[in-house]
Motif scaffolding. Structure first.
Motif, PDB file in Angstrom:
ATOM      1  N   ALA A  52       0.842  -1.201   0.000  1.00 50.25           N
ATOM      2  CA  ALA A  52       0.000   0.000   0.000  1.00 50.25           C
ATOM      3  C   ALA A  52       0.877   1.250   0.000  1.00 50.25           C
ATOM      4  N   ASN A  53       1.911   1.257   0.819  1.00 54.36           N
ATOM      5  CA  ASN A  53       2.821   2.403   0.848  1.00 54.36           C
ATOM      6  C   ASN A  53       3.502   2.599  -0.511  1.00 54.36           C
ATOM      7  N   ARG A  54       3.848   1.510  -1.160  1.00 47.31           N
ATOM      8  CA  ARG A  54       4.458   1.592  -2.492  1.00 47.31           C
ATOM      9  C   ARG A  54       3.496   2.241  -3.488  1.00 47.31           C
ATOM     10  N   VAL A  55       2.231   1.826  -3.450  1.00 44.44           N
ATOM     11  CA  VAL A  55       1.218   2.417  -4.338  1.00 44.44           C
ATOM     12  C   VAL A  55       1.095   3.913  -4.063  1.00 44.44           C
ATOM     13  N   PHE A  56       1.055   4.300  -2.800  1.00 42.48           N
ATOM     14  CA  PHE A  56       0.939   5.716  -2.454  1.00 42.48           C
ATOM     15  C   PHE A  56       2.118   6.518  -3.008  1.00 42.48           C
ATOM     16  N   ARG A  57       3.335   5.984  -2.850  1.00 44.65           N
ATOM     17  CA  ARG A  57       4.529   6.689  -3.344  1.00 44.65           C
ATOM     18  C   ARG A  57       4.499   6.804  -4.870  1.00 44.65           C
ATOM     19  N   GLU A  58       4.263   5.684  -5.533  1.00 42.89           N
ATOM     20  CA  GLU A  58       4.325   5.652  -6.998  1.00 42.89           C
ATOM     21  C   GLU A  58       3.227   6.494  -7.650  1.00 42.89           C
ATOM     22  N   SER A  59       2.098   6.631  -6.969  1.00 42.28           N
ATOM     23  CA  SER A  59       0.968   7.382  -7.527  1.00 42.28           C
ATOM     24  C   SER A  59       0.914   8.813  -7.030  1.00 42.28           C
ATOM     25  N   ASP A  60       1.847   9.181  -6.161  1.00 43.32           N
ATOM     26  CA  ASP A  60       1.860  10.514  -5.561  1.00 43.32           C
ATOM     27  C   ASP A  60       0.507  10.824  -4.912  1.00 43.32           C
ATOM     28  N   ALA A  61       0.042   9.880  -4.099  1.00 43.00           N
ATOM     29  CA  ALA A  61      -1.265  10.014  -3.440  1.00 43.00           C
ATOM     30  C   ALA A  61      -1.290  11.231  -2.529  1.00 43.00           C
ATOM     31  N   ARG A  62      -2.442  11.878  -2.528  1.00 46.67           N
ATOM     32  CA  ARG A  62      -2.672  13.062  -1.692  1.00 46.67           C
ATOM     33  C   ARG A  62      -4.071  12.969  -1.096  1.00 46.67           C
ATOM     34  N   PRO A  63      -4.203  12.187  -0.022  1.00 49.08           N
ATOM     35  CA  PRO A  63      -5.529  11.991   0.568  1.00 49.08           C
ATOM     36  C   PRO A  63      -6.187  13.314   0.964  1.00 49.08           C
ATOM     37  N   HIS A  64      -7.483  13.377   0.693  1.00 54.81           N
ATOM     38  CA  HIS A  64      -8.261  14.562   1.043  1.00 54.81           C
ATOM     39  C   HIS A  64      -9.728  14.158   1.205  1.00 54.81           C
ATOM     40  N   LEU A  65     -10.442  14.911   2.024  1.00 53.18           N
ATOM     41  CA  LEU A  65     -11.849  14.634   2.273  1.00 53.18           C
ATOM     42  C   LEU A  65     -12.720  15.270   1.196  1.00 53.18           C
ATOM     43  N   VAL A  66     -13.715  14.513   0.748  1.00 55.68           N
ATOM     44  CA  VAL A  66     -14.653  15.007  -0.262  1.00 55.68           C
ATOM     45  C   VAL A  66     -16.064  14.553   0.082  1.00 55.68           C
ATOM     46  N   ARG A  67     -17.008  15.258  -0.479  1.00 57.84           N
ATOM     47  CA  ARG A  67     -18.419  14.892  -0.346  1.00 57.84           C
ATOM     48  C   ARG A  67     -19.018  15.056  -1.751  1.00 57.84           C
ATOM     49  N   HIS A  68     -19.647  14.004  -2.267  1.00 57.56           N
ATOM     50  CA  HIS A  68     -20.219  14.076  -3.609  1.00 57.56           C
ATOM     51  C   HIS A  68     -21.256  12.984  -3.811  1.00 57.56           C
ATOM     52  N   ASP A  69     -22.067  13.145  -4.829  1.00 62.09           N
ATOM     53  CA  ASP A  69     -23.048  12.141  -5.263  1.00 62.09           C
ATOM     54  C   ASP A  69     -23.876  11.560  -4.121  1.00 62.09           C
ATOM     55  N   GLY A  70     -24.254  12.388  -3.174  1.00 60.42           N
ATOM     56  CA  GLY A  70     -25.075  11.922  -2.068  1.00 60.42           C
ATOM     57  C   GLY A  70     -24.297  11.203  -0.979  1.00 60.42           C
ATOM     58  N   LEU A  71     -22.994  11.076  -1.130  1.00 62.51           N
ATOM     59  CA  LEU A  71     -22.160  10.437  -0.107  1.00 62.51           C
ATOM     60  C   LEU A  71     -21.667  11.497   0.863  1.00 62.51           C
ATOM     61  N   ASP A  72     -21.595  11.136   2.130  1.00 63.84           N
ATOM     62  CA  ASP A  72     -21.073  12.062   3.126  1.00 63.84           C
ATOM     63  C   ASP A  72     -19.548  12.125   2.989  1.00 63.84           C
ATOM     64  N   TRP A  73     -18.901  12.859   3.869  1.00 60.11           N
ATOM     65  CA  TRP A  73     -17.448  13.018   3.821  1.00 60.11           C
ATOM     66  C   TRP A  73     -16.755  11.661   3.803  1.00 60.11           C
ATOM     67  N   HIS A  74     -15.823  11.537   2.889  1.00 63.99           N
ATOM     68  CA  HIS A  74     -14.999  10.335   2.799  1.00 63.99           C
ATOM     69  C   HIS A  74     -13.678  10.706   2.135  1.00 63.99           C
ATOM     70  N   LEU A  75     -12.721   9.803   2.187  1.00 72.22           N
ATOM     71  CA  LEU A  75     -11.386  10.074   1.654  1.00 72.22           C
ATOM     72  C   LEU A  75     -11.271   9.703   0.188  1.00 72.22           C
ATOM     73  N   HIS A  76     -10.608  10.557  -0.559  1.00 71.32           N
ATOM     74  CA  HIS A  76     -10.126  10.220  -1.889  1.00 71.32           C
ATOM     75  C   HIS A  76      -8.605  10.329  -1.818  1.00 71.32           C
ATOM     76  N   GLY A  77      -7.940   9.448  -2.508  1.00 73.76           N
ATOM     77  CA  GLY A  77      -6.482   9.443  -2.461  1.00 73.76           C
ATOM     78  C   GLY A  77      -5.841  10.339  -3.492  1.00 73.76           C
ATOM     79  N   LEU A  78      -6.563  10.621  -4.560  1.00 73.88           N
ATOM     80  CA  LEU A  78      -6.048  11.459  -5.639  1.00 73.88           C
ATOM     81  C   LEU A  78      -7.105  12.486  -6.012  1.00 73.88           C
ATOM     82  N   PHE A  79      -6.675  13.554  -6.615  1.00 73.24           N
ATOM     83  CA  PHE A  79      -7.615  14.575  -7.051  1.00 73.24           C
ATOM     84  C   PHE A  79      -8.287  14.152  -8.348  1.00 73.24           C
TER      85      PHE A  79
END
Length: 179
Positions: free
Chosen positions: A79-106
């Motif tokens: 998982a850490n390797r995927v985060f490094r290689e993809s330049d993950a930047r977790p952030h909270l979002v709310r969309h499509d009727g879903l409450d706050w949740h994490l997205h790893g990429l923009f």
């Protein structure tokens, strides 16, 4: 049964199983089939997936399957390797009727990276809870399908009732033939 994980974690793991199983079964060969599966599961950002996006996604499946089958510490490292290689930047979002949740990429990130990062983020929750054993392969020797075990005591062994029945019938026949 309600698991101790947010809805999107369970949904992501079930989507990943469907993606890997579909690819292995030859049901996902084109960008159109990838777009269709992502639409069925509500996976964002796939509506414009090209052949190159599909090829990149198929290239990530071996790593995703390896994470699925890995022991806890190895899954964490992957998982850490995927985060490094993809330049993950977790952030909270709310969309499509879903409450706050994490997205790893923009939004707009490559689809293959989005799928790999979402998988890794779901695995982070399993690693933290020491619950990676919920990610299983079917107990039928003729089937290698992946599934996420939602059972209360992690006792599910088969991907479907078909595989369970086939295994039980084979065991019954083996016992009656031997007797």
């Amino acid at each position: 049964m309600t698991l101790p994980y947010p809805h999107e974690v369970v949904r992501t793991l079930e989507f990943i199983a469907a993606l890997c199983n579909g690819r292995r079964a030859g049901e996902l060969e084109s960008a159109a089939s990838l777009r269709r599966l992502c639409a069925e599961w509500g996976f964002p950002g796939a509506s414009g997936a090209s052949r190159a996006d599909a090829a990149a996604t198929w290239g990530r499946i071996p790593l995703i399957e390896a994470m699925w089958d890995a022991e806890r510490d190895t899954a964490a490292a992957m998982a850490n390797r995927v985060f490094r290689e993809s330049d993950a930047r977790p952030h909270l979002v709310r969309h499509d009727g879903l409450d706050w949740h994490l997205h790893g990429l923009f939004a707009g990130a490559p689809l293959a990276d989005a799928i790999a990062v979402d998988t890794a983020m779901a695995f982070v929750d399993l690693v933290r809870a020491d619950d990676t054993a919920r990610c299983k392969r079917c107990g039928d020797d003729r089937c290698e399908r992946m599934f996420f075990d939602r059972s209360r005591n992690r006792s599910r062994r088969f991907c479907s009732t078909t595989c369970q029945s086939r295994t039980n019938v084979a065991a019954f026949r083996s016992r009656t033939t031997a007797a």
